[in-house]
Each structure stands twice: as C-alpha cells, then as structure tokens.
Write a protein that holds these residues in place. Structure first.
Motif, PDB file in Angstrom:
ATOM      1  N   UNK A  60       0.820  -1.209   0.000  1.00  0.00           N
ATOM      2  CA  UNK A  60       0.000   0.000   0.000  1.00  0.00           C
ATOM      3  C   UNK A  60       0.856   1.263   0.000  1.00  0.00           C
ATOM      4  N   UNK A  61       1.948   1.260   0.775  1.00  0.00           N
ATOM      5  CA  UNK A  61       2.742   2.489   0.836  1.00  0.00           C
ATOM      6  C   UNK A  61       3.526   2.724  -0.448  1.00  0.00           C
ATOM      7  N   UNK A  62       3.893   1.638  -1.144  1.00  0.00           N
ATOM      8  CA  UNK A  62       4.563   1.825  -2.421  1.00  0.00           C
ATOM      9  C   UNK A  62       3.586   2.320  -3.487  1.00  0.00           C
ATOM     10  N   UNK A  63       2.337   1.889  -3.396  1.00  0.00           N
ATOM     11  CA  UNK A  63       1.315   2.430  -4.294  1.00  0.00           C
ATOM     12  C   UNK A  63       1.125   3.919  -4.058  1.00  0.00           C
ATOM     13  N   UNK A  64       1.154   4.303  -2.785  1.00  0.00           N
ATOM     14  CA  UNK A  64       1.000   5.722  -2.460  1.00  0.00           C
ATOM     15  C   UNK A  64       2.164   6.537  -3.010  1.00  0.00           C
ATOM     16  N   UNK A  65       3.377   6.027  -2.821  1.00  0.00           N
ATOM     17  CA  UNK A  65       4.559   6.722  -3.320  1.00  0.00           C
ATOM     18  C   UNK A  65       4.497   6.865  -4.840  1.00  0.00           C
ATOM     19  N   UNK A  66       4.076   5.790  -5.507  1.00  0.00           N
ATOM     20  CA  UNK A  66       3.969   5.818  -6.963  1.00  0.00           C
ATOM     21  C   UNK A  66       2.968   6.878  -7.421  1.00  0.00           C
ATOM     22  N   UNK A  67       1.841   6.969  -6.736  1.00  0.00           N
ATOM     23  CA  UNK A  67       0.825   7.940  -7.125  1.00  0.00           C
ATOM     24  C   UNK A  67       1.316   9.364  -6.941  1.00  0.00           C
ATOM     25  N   UNK A  68       2.039   9.617  -5.854  1.00  0.00           N
ATOM     26  CA  UNK A  68       2.590  10.954  -5.624  1.00  0.00           C
ATOM     27  C   UNK A  68       3.574  11.348  -6.726  1.00  0.00           C
ATOM     28  N   UNK A  69       4.363  10.382  -7.180  1.00  0.00           N
ATOM     29  CA  UNK A  69       5.319  10.660  -8.249  1.00  0.00           C
ATOM     30  C   UNK A  69       4.598  10.924  -9.562  1.00  0.00           C
ATOM     31  N   UNK A  70       3.556  10.146  -9.852  1.00  0.00           N
ATOM     32  CA  UNK A  70       2.822  10.331 -11.111  1.00  0.00           C
ATOM     33  C   UNK A  70       2.067  11.652 -11.136  1.00  0.00           C
ATOM     34  N   UNK A  71       1.611  12.115  -9.952  1.00  0.00           N
ATOM     35  CA  UNK A  71       0.812  13.334  -9.886  1.00  0.00           C
ATOM     36  C   UNK A  71       1.648  14.581  -9.608  1.00  0.00           C
ATOM     37  N   UNK A  72       2.960  14.456  -9.631  1.00  0.00           N
ATOM     38  CA  UNK A  72       3.820  15.537  -9.174  1.00  0.00           C
ATOM     39  C   UNK A  72       3.679  16.816  -9.995  1.00  0.00           C
ATOM     40  N   UNK A  73       3.776  17.908  -9.282  1.00  0.00           N
ATOM     41  CA  UNK A  73       4.051  19.209  -9.868  1.00  0.00           C
ATOM     42  C   UNK A  73       5.398  19.607  -9.277  1.00  0.00           C
ATOM     43  N   UNK A  74       6.416  19.682 -10.086  1.00  0.00           N
ATOM     44  CA  UNK A  74       7.770  19.880  -9.578  1.00  0.00           C
ATOM     45  C   UNK A  74       7.923  21.297  -9.041  1.00  0.00           C
ATOM     46  N   UNK A  75       8.124  21.390  -7.720  1.00  0.00           N
ATOM     47  CA  UNK A  75       8.263  22.692  -7.085  1.00  0.00           C
ATOM     48  C   UNK A  75       9.731  23.046  -6.934  1.00  0.00           C
ATOM     49  N   UNK A  76      10.127  24.119  -7.585  1.00  0.00           N
ATOM     50  CA  UNK A  76      11.496  24.608  -7.483  1.00  0.00           C
ATOM     51  C   UNK A  76      11.688  25.325  -6.158  1.00  0.00           C
TER      52      UNK A  76
END
Length: 821
Positions: free
Chosen positions: A9-25
């Motif tokens: 479950x936590x790896x699924x969460x991490x994956x989703x955060x990466x896919x939905x990222x907006x890269x903040x400088x």
C-alpha cells in the motif's frame, strides 16, 4: 504467463505521488552555493567545489517521508528541484515570472502554463531569493567563462547548424559525466576508510611536496572534504529518522525508523552490512553526486551484482524475507523517479531540450544480469528478477533497465524480461555480452575481467563499472554529435546548408555536376570528417576548462585509479579514459545515398538535376518522383544487400573518422549509434533528403531503419542490422523494433521472440529493444490520454509515458512499422 507479485500500500502511495507531481522549485541550494562562493571567491576551484558541497550537506533540508525505507533528497520538497547558479539559470526563472509566463495561483505558488508538457511551480519567497542573487552571477557562471574565448572555427560550426553547437547556446550546458560511479567502493569500503587513505597521504607529505605532489595535495584535500560532506549528510538523515521515530505512534514503523537511523549512522563512515544498507548507500551516493552538481552521471551500474551478496546473507541469517526485499527494491526505483528535477540544470522545465530528452527521465540507467567478472559464468540472481518485477508492476518508464544476456542466461529470465516488455514498452533493453565484452577489450583496452563487468548508462552508452571516466556523450554534453543528414544535403549542394542558406568553407560541388556515385559519397565523407573533427576540437577545448573549473572530487573518490594516482577523474586519474559521440539516424543518410545510386546512376530513372531540384524544392511539384523513391528504391531494414551496402559504408566511414580523434586525457574517441529522441530534434532543422523525407520531419531513430521503410518483418531488420561490425561501436548501439501485441499474446510468441533475438545476437547483434503496442492503441491514447495514463513506450534512448510526449514524438512512434512475428 509470469505472475507478478502484489504492490504494498505504501509503495502504491509513493507511486501515485510521483505520477501526480508538480515539480516545485526552491532556492535553498542556490542560496547556500552563492553564500559559499561569496565567502571563498579566491579559493581555487578544485577546493571550492567540495567546500560548497560540504556546506550544502550541512545546511540543506533533509526529508524522511512516511512511506520510505530508503531516504534522500536534493531539494526542500518531495519531487522538487533546486538550482545550480554557478551553472547558470538562476536568473531565468525570475525572468519567466516577471514576463508573465508563470502566474500566481490560488495555492500561493507561481505555476508554468497548463499547455506545457511539464508541470512546475515555485513559491514567492524562493522566487525573491533567486532574484536577489541574479546580479552576483552575471558574468561568473561556467558558461560565461567558456564564452569569453573559443578556438578559431567555432563560428563556422555554429553558423552551419550541423550540431547542437549554436551561437548563443551555452558552451558548458551541463557538467561532464556520463559514466558509472564506483558504487561497489562506496558500499564495500565506506567513506571513513576513503577519507583515512587521503588524510594519511596528506599527513605523510607535510612540507614535502615535490613534482606533481602539489596536484595530489589538492586532490587528497578535496577527497577529505568530500568524504566529510557525505558523512555529515548521512548522520543528519539518521538524526531525522530518530526525530520522526520519537513522534511515531505505530510500533512497526517506529522500529523501522530506528533501524534506518542506525543504518544511516553506520554507513556514514563504514562499509555496508545489510541489503537495505547497500541500497541506501547507492541511492545516497547518487544524491550526493547530484548535490555536487554532477547531474549527468547516467548510471546505477550493476545493481543486482553489488547488492545480491548482502541480500543473500540477510536471507541466510533470517534478517529479511523476499517480500520485504522486494519492497526495498520498489522503493529504490521510485526514489530514482523522485530524483527527476525537470530537465537541464538551471533551466525550468528543460526548455526546448525537453522535446529531445523527454519528461521524467533521470537517465540513471541500471544494468542487471550478465556474467561474473572473474569466472565468466552467468551471474543473474534473485535481485535481477526483483528489478524487473518493480519495473513491470509499477509501470515505471524510468530508470532505463538493461538486461545483459549471454549464452547461459536462464530461460526463465528471458521469459520475465519479454513479459515485462509487454507491460512497459522497450524495457528492459537487451545487451549482448558475447559482443560487448570482446568489443570493450578491442576498442577500449579493457582487461577481460573489467570487460565482463561493463555497465550501460544514459541512453545506451557502454562503460566500465567504477573504473572508467568514459564521458560517453562528450566531456561537455551535448557537444558530441553531428547532424549527418544535414551534411548529406550540403554534400549535394556545394557545401551550403539548404535549410539556412549558410555556405561552409568546403565546396563539394552540386549533385548534377557529379559524374559518378563515388563522387557523391566522397563529398559526404569529406564533410563528415571535417565537422566531426570540428566538434571534437571544441570538445577538447571544453575539456581543458572542465579540468580546471569543474573537476569532480566527489566522483573521483569512488573510481578505481583516482585515489591510487592522486588525480581527479577529469584529469585522467581513472583506470580507463575515453570520450565519444553518437551518430543518430544514419539510415536516412544511407537510404538517401541508395536513392541517388538507384535512381540516377544505376537505373537512370531520373537525372541528377531532376532529383537535386526535387530535394531543394522540398518535393513540392515532384510528388510522383518522391513516391517512386519511397516505393521502388530498396531501403535499409529489409535484408536487401543493395540498400544495406550503403549503410555499411556510411557507418564505417563515421567509425573511421572517430578513430582519428583524441584529447590530452583520452586517446580513444568512441563511436555510437544512439540518441534519446534527437532524431525528432534533428529533423526540425534538416532540409528534405533524397530518400523522400520532407523538411522538418524526423530522421531515422538511432541505429534503426527509416520509419515505415522496413516492411519485411523483424527478422529482416535484424539481418540488415548485421551489415556492420557491432563490436566497433562501444559508445552504444540502439535498435528499436515495434511489435503488435498479438505477436506476444501467446506463450509461443514469447518463445519465438526470444529465439529470434538470440539468433540475431548469435550472429553479432549488440542490442535490441521493443515497443509492444498497436497503432490503434496509440491513436486511442492520443484521443483519450486519461485512459492511457500509464502507457509506457520506448522512443530511442529513453522510455516515457506516451501521453506525456510531445505530439511530434507521439507521431514519430506511430509512424514506425508495426511488426508481427
């Protein structure tokens, strides 16, 4: 069919955060760097660089996410990015905000336009910080230093638009690198022992510096500073884990955080003890290299080889189960994905280069499988399969994975690899040990043991493992390759580029005045030789600048030869030294030569003047002639000796000129046949070509046939690709083939593909990669991107989520021939 394991479950969460990222400088590392430069303006660059790194490691924000068992970051925000102001770009982001290109939104952040492929943002305070240091860096960046003087010939190289070297473009666009760091040394020796080796030398040479000892003194001083920086950062991560553990209410996670803290404190000085520590040491070293602004490393090396001994011991001693180990591997590869910072250092979103290098690509190529360096026996192990599991289950397009195959690669591993390719297009790449090992010995001078230990980096480039300063895409990318299709247009146009009308210093004559086909080929050969050497000459000048202004002590501490010789890798301290370039899309040149030979000199179906006029007119008014060339003239990729003869000549001509190039550090300039998506980028500025291609459209990709001109199936593509000696091209070979999914929908399809690839490799093929996707699916993905969000495809030198590609890259992939087995 292979049964893939479930994802936690936590790896699924991490994956989703990466896919939905907006890269903040953010401005954190830029501000630390600036303050350190201001305080050390007179410190020589070789000591200033590790001094800056040490300051960053001591002051930057360290993050430990709730879902991680491996830690590391280079910026304040998860999936964020910082800036390297000494490399330029710190003033670019304030400019795009002040010009109104980025706008302030309800979340309190400035955002780039929604129609840009990459989503980015920045907080107002970070914008103000970057704005405050803009004036300081004017005239002080490495590109400013490089731009102050260039060798004679540079102006012509820029003016002719035959490479990435253009007037006004950065000469030092990014740090040198493109190699495999010494992960085994970091894991098995540790920073404490490396620092002691350096300090012992310094202590034994106080007031006794003779000859080159002064240079060595600088090197070992920088090594001590570099090790201290790494130790400081790892201890800070340890303290952060303990801090989070103290407030954690869940017992299992609290115990995990405490164990992580112990491991991080241990490996800050000592060799690794466990599988997780080995993975943590590797990932942290890569983060530290990035913090030292070596952003173009391009490899995690032979990950399964340097981690398996630790997992084997953990399993034997009952410390770890396979399920837990798989989760660590999953986390490792998603940590790599979270390293993506949005493109070239200092350039928000990567600028126009994003069209070539793609979105989300770290180029941290990872190699698995292959043979044992000492015995030569197949060395695949459980970690090999676990890497493919992570790739397939999580639909990861990055990092690129290469599976090294040999005559003893297990059938089960072949099946898993090809099954993985059906889920993530083009991955893994298949690299042939039986060709590459003897090739690296012959071309690069590797010993047998070191050749057996090769790793793949970046797009496709071949390097040693932790012993080779390969600079595989040039010492200062992207100044390493020439646009050979442009040179063909110039060859038949008296040395003038029809795209921009610029005349070079060499006059070749016009196609309609050439009396023989040999004259046509000789015109291209002369121009290719001239401009390869022009590009290499510029690269050699930049190498001189790199050695003084941007050396790599943090990298050098891990490379065999550097600590022993007391020389930085950029000075030639590594055991092996080379550099190289690539020739993208030579099939366009070869097919064009074949068209001239067939239509004008052999069959006499048109005059040289008629063909010349048609090309210069971009085929307007000559469509019947264009269609005749496309449909009647033989093309490379169809097992036709008539066409393959020209590909053989073009490739060997390119190789022979590379063999004439060298620098003070490296006597070997490698030839390569790869190129990210540069075939699309080059196409934008390449005029029409005699093979029927229209101006502005893509050229052939990498070492592959021209799009849609291979019509006789994959076996014919393989047969044509064997028309040249692959062992010559030790900067890497990239052959793309697209397969319809029905070709692999049955078990016998997997077997047929495996046997076809093995036959190709038995006959001399170095590499192969596949897209298993239908044209219908690609069109549907264009129409309904949300439904195909995780569709991974291989472009040439990188894989990507299809819906995140530019429309031109999407159409290029669709245009490739769809093969059945």
């Amino acid at each position: 069919m292979y049964q893939f394991k479930p994802i936690s479950e936590r790896m699924q969460r991490m994956h989703q955060l990466i896919r939905d990222r907006v890269i903040q400088s953010d401005s954190e590392t830029a501000m630390i760097t600036t303050r350190c430069f201001q305080a050390n303006e007179n410190l020589i660059p070789y000591l200033r660089r590790p001094t800056v790194l040490k300051a960053i490691c001591e002051q930057m924000t360290v993050r430990v996410e709730d879902f991680e068992m491996l830690v590391g970051n280079t910026s304040k925000n998860f999936c964020g990015t910082g800036y390297a102001p000494d490399w330029g770009g710190a003033g670019l982001l304030p400019f795009v905000i002040e010009s109104g290109m980025w706008t302030l939104r309800e979340d309190g952040l400035y955002h780039n336009p929604d129609d840009e492929e990459l989503r980015m943002s920045i907080a107002p305070e970070d914008y103000e910080n970057l704005k405050s240091i803009t004036d300081y860096w004017k005239g002080r960046t490495y590109n400013d230093i490089a731009a102050a003087w260039q060798p004679k010939g540079y102006e012509e190289l820029c003016r002719m638009n035959v490479s990435a070297t253009l007037k006004g473009a950065p000469l030092l666009m990014m740090p040198s690198g493109h190699l495999t760091p010494g992960f085994k040394k970091i894991i098995n020796v540790g920073y404490g022992a490396i620092r002691k080796q350096a300090q012992d030398w310094l202590d034994s040479h106080v007031n006794n510096l003779m000859g080159e000892d002064v240079n060595k003194n600088l090197f070992y001083t920088a090594a001590v500073l570099s090790c201290a920086a790494a130790t400081s950062l790892l201890k800070r991560y340890s303290e952060k884990c303990l801090e989070k553990a103290a407030s954690c209410t869940e017992a299992k996670r609290r115990a995990e955080l405490e164990s992580m803290a112990d491991s991080l404190a241990w490996i800050s000085e000592n060799p690794c003890r466990t599988f997780r520590e080995a993975c943590q040491a590797a990932i942290t070293y890569q983060y530290i290299l990035r913090l030292s602004f070596i952003g173009d490393i391009g490899s995690f090396g032979r990950f399964d080889q340097y981690t398996w001994p630790f997992l084997k011991k953990d399993l034997e001693e009952g410390r770890l189960g396979m399920g837990e180990a798989q989760e660590i591997v999953d986390c490792f590869f998603m940590k790599i994905n979270s390293m993506y910072g949005g493109g070239v250092i200092g350039v928000p979103g990567g600028g126009d280069l994003i069209k070539i290098i793609g979105i989300g690509n770290t180029y941290l190529h990872t190699t698995i499988g292959g043979v044992d360096p000492k015995t030569g026996e197949d060395a695949s192990n459980p970690v090999t399969s676990m890497v493919l599991e992570s790739l397939a289950r999580l639909s990861l397009h990055d990092p690129t994975i290469s599976l090294r195959v040999n005559k003893n690669t297990p059938a089960e591993l072949w099946a898993l690899a090809l099954e993985t390719s059906t889920k993530v297009g083009g991955l893994p790449l298949l690299q042939n040990d039986e060709i590459i090992i003897p090739g690296t010995m012959k071309e690069l001078g590797f010993t047998l043991e070191d050749a057996r230990d090769y790793a793949i980096i970046g797009c496709q480039e071949i390097t040693g493992s932790g012993n080779d300063y390969s600079a595989a895409n040039g010492v200062a990318p992207p100044h390493s390759s020439i646009h050979y299709s442009v040179l063909l247009d110039m060859a038949i146009n008296d040395g003038k580029n029809p795209f921009n009308g610029e005349q070079c210093s060499i006059h070749t004559g016009y196609l309609y005045d050439m009396k023989s086909f040999d004259e046509v080929k000789e015109a291209w050969r002369i121009l290719a030789s001239y401009f390869i050497k022009a590009q290499v000459s510029l690269n050699n000048y930049l190498e001189y600048l790199v050695q003084y202004h941007t050396p790599h002590p943090m990298l050098s501490i891990s490379l065999d030869g550097c600590m022993e010789s007391g020389k930085d890798c950029t000075w030639g301290g590594a055991k092996y030294n080379s550099y190289g370039g690539t020739a993208t899309g030579l099939a366009t040149v070869a097919d064009s030569l074949t068209a001239i030979k067939y239509m004008v000199f052999d069959k006499k179906l048109c005059t040289a003047r008629e063909l010349y006029d048609a090309v210069m007119a971009n085929w307007e008014g000559y469509e019947p002639l264009r269609q005749q060339i496309i449909n009647e003239v033989p093309h490379f990729g169809n097992a036709d000796p008539y066409a393959d003869e020209q590909m053989t000549w073009v490739i060997n001509t390119y190789y022979n000129t590379c063999k004439e190039c060298y620098s003070t550090r490296a006597k070997i300039f490698k030839a390569g046949l790869y190129g990210a998506a540069d075939h699309v980028g080059q196409g934008y500025t390449t005029w029409a070509t005699p093979d029927g291609r229209l101006a502005g459209t893509p050229i052939a990709d990498a070492a592959s046939p021209v799009q849609s001109r291979d019509i006789n199936g994959p076996t014919a593509v393989f047969a044509s690709s064997l028309c040249y000696d692959h062992t010559k091209f030790m900067d890497g070979v990239c052959l793309n083939i697209r397969l319809h999914p029905t070709a692999l929908s049955r078990d016998d399809g997997i077997i047929k593909l495996r046997d076809m690839v093995k036959t190709y490799m038995d006959n001399g093929g170095a590499e192969a990669q596949f897209n298993v996707v239908s044209t219908e699916a690609l069109h549907k993905a264009q129409e309904n991107p949300d439904q195909y969000r995780n569709l991974v495809v291989r472009i040439a030198g990188y894989s990507a989520y299809f819906v995140e590609l530019t429309r031109d890259c999407q159409n290029d992939l669709i245009s490739r021939h769809e093969n059945m087995i």
